[in-house]
Write a protein that holds these residues in place. Structure first.
Motif, short mmCIF file in Angstrom:
data_model
loop_
_atom_site.label_atom_id
_atom_site.label_comp_id
_atom_site.label_asym_id
_atom_site.label_seq_id
_atom_site.Cartn_x
_atom_site.Cartn_y
_atom_site.Cartn_z
N THR A 109 2.68 22.04 49.07
CA THR A 109 3.70 21.49 48.18
C THR A 109 4.95 22.36 48.12
N GLU A 110 4.80 23.65 48.43
CA GLU A 110 5.95 24.54 48.42
C GLU A 110 6.99 24.18 49.49
N TRP A 111 6.54 23.43 50.52
CA TRP A 111 7.43 23.02 51.60
C TRP A 111 7.97 21.60 51.43
N ASP A 112 7.54 20.88 50.42
CA ASP A 112 7.94 19.48 50.25
C ASP A 112 9.46 19.30 50.21
N ALA A 113 10.13 20.03 49.37
CA ALA A 113 11.59 19.88 49.25
C ALA A 113 12.32 20.43 50.47
N ALA A 114 11.84 21.54 51.00
CA ALA A 114 12.51 22.19 52.13
C ALA A 114 12.42 21.37 53.41
N LEU A 115 11.32 20.67 53.61
CA LEU A 115 11.10 19.91 54.85
C LEU A 115 11.03 18.41 54.58
N VAL A 135 10.56 28.65 60.45
CA VAL A 135 9.74 27.47 60.72
C VAL A 135 10.23 26.84 62.02
N VAL A 136 9.33 26.74 62.99
CA VAL A 136 9.63 26.06 64.25
C VAL A 136 8.98 24.70 64.14
N ILE A 137 9.81 23.65 64.18
CA ILE A 137 9.32 22.31 63.90
C ILE A 137 10.01 21.30 64.81
N ASP A 138 9.28 20.25 65.17
CA ASP A 138 9.84 19.16 65.97
C ASP A 138 10.76 18.33 65.07
N SER A 139 11.92 18.00 65.61
CA SER A 139 12.88 17.20 64.86
C SER A 139 13.42 16.11 65.78
N GLY A 140 12.75 14.98 65.77
CA GLY A 140 13.20 13.86 66.60
C GLY A 140 13.09 14.11 68.09
N GLY A 141 12.10 14.86 68.51
CA GLY A 141 11.88 15.10 69.93
C GLY A 141 12.38 16.43 70.45
N SER A 142 13.09 17.19 69.64
CA SER A 142 13.52 18.53 70.06
C SER A 142 13.07 19.55 69.01
N MET A 143 12.76 20.71 69.48
CA MET A 143 12.27 21.76 68.59
C MET A 143 13.44 22.49 67.96
N VAL A 144 13.37 22.66 66.64
CA VAL A 144 14.39 23.41 65.92
C VAL A 144 13.73 24.56 65.17
N ALA A 145 14.50 25.60 64.97
CA ALA A 145 14.06 26.74 64.17
C ALA A 145 14.85 26.70 62.88
N ARG A 146 14.16 26.76 61.77
CA ARG A 146 14.81 26.73 60.47
C ARG A 146 14.45 28.01 59.72
N LEU A 147 15.46 28.69 59.20
CA LEU A 147 15.26 29.93 58.46
C LEU A 147 15.35 29.64 56.97
N PHE A 148 14.42 30.23 56.20
CA PHE A 148 14.36 30.03 54.76
C PHE A 148 14.25 31.36 54.04
N VAL A 149 14.86 31.44 52.86
CA VAL A 149 14.68 32.60 52.00
C VAL A 149 13.35 32.42 51.25
N ALA A 150 12.98 33.39 50.45
CA ALA A 150 11.67 33.36 49.77
C ALA A 150 11.49 32.15 48.88
N THR A 151 12.57 31.59 48.35
CA THR A 151 12.48 30.42 47.47
C THR A 151 12.42 29.10 48.25
N ARG A 152 12.28 29.18 49.55
CA ARG A 152 12.24 28.03 50.47
C ARG A 152 13.58 27.29 50.52
#
Length: 96
Positions: free
Chosen positions: A72-78, A26-43
């Motif tokens: 909703t599958e991303w609610d806890a992870a993000l 997941v490539v997502i903005d985090s406070g003005g900078s882009m971060v890449a977050r890696l997740f396993v199948a269970t998020r």
């Protein structure tokens, strides 16, 4: 002086199962900078790093991302990201 010759044989390691493979990037903005977050199948998050490194380009080469991680599958992870950041997130499903 030791009576062994050469290098010692490695010790037996614990028979612990390996971590599951990473399934999502997941490539997502985090406070003005882009971060890449890696997740396993269970998020469950496996790693987080700067999205501008060349490894992100290598991992996503030839893949088409889904825009938005609003399910909703991303609610806890993000949970640390707001709705605007989640809507603009790029979600890559990595081949295993």
């Amino acid at each position: 002086m030791s009576q062994t010759f050469g290098m010692e044989t490695p010790r037996n390691t614990d028979p612990i199962a390996h971590r599951p493979p990473v399934r999502y990037l997941v490539v997502i903005d985090s406070g003005g900078s882009m971060v890449a977050r890696l997740f396993v199948a269970t998020r469950e998050q496996a790693a987080e790093f700067d999205a501008m490194v060349e490894e992100v380009t290598a991992m996503t080469l030839g893949l088409t991302p889904e825009t938005g991680a609003m399910g909703t599958e991303w609610d806890a992870a993000l949970q640390g990201h707001n709705a605007t950041e989640r809507a603009a997130a790029l979600v890559y499903t990595l081949p295993i």
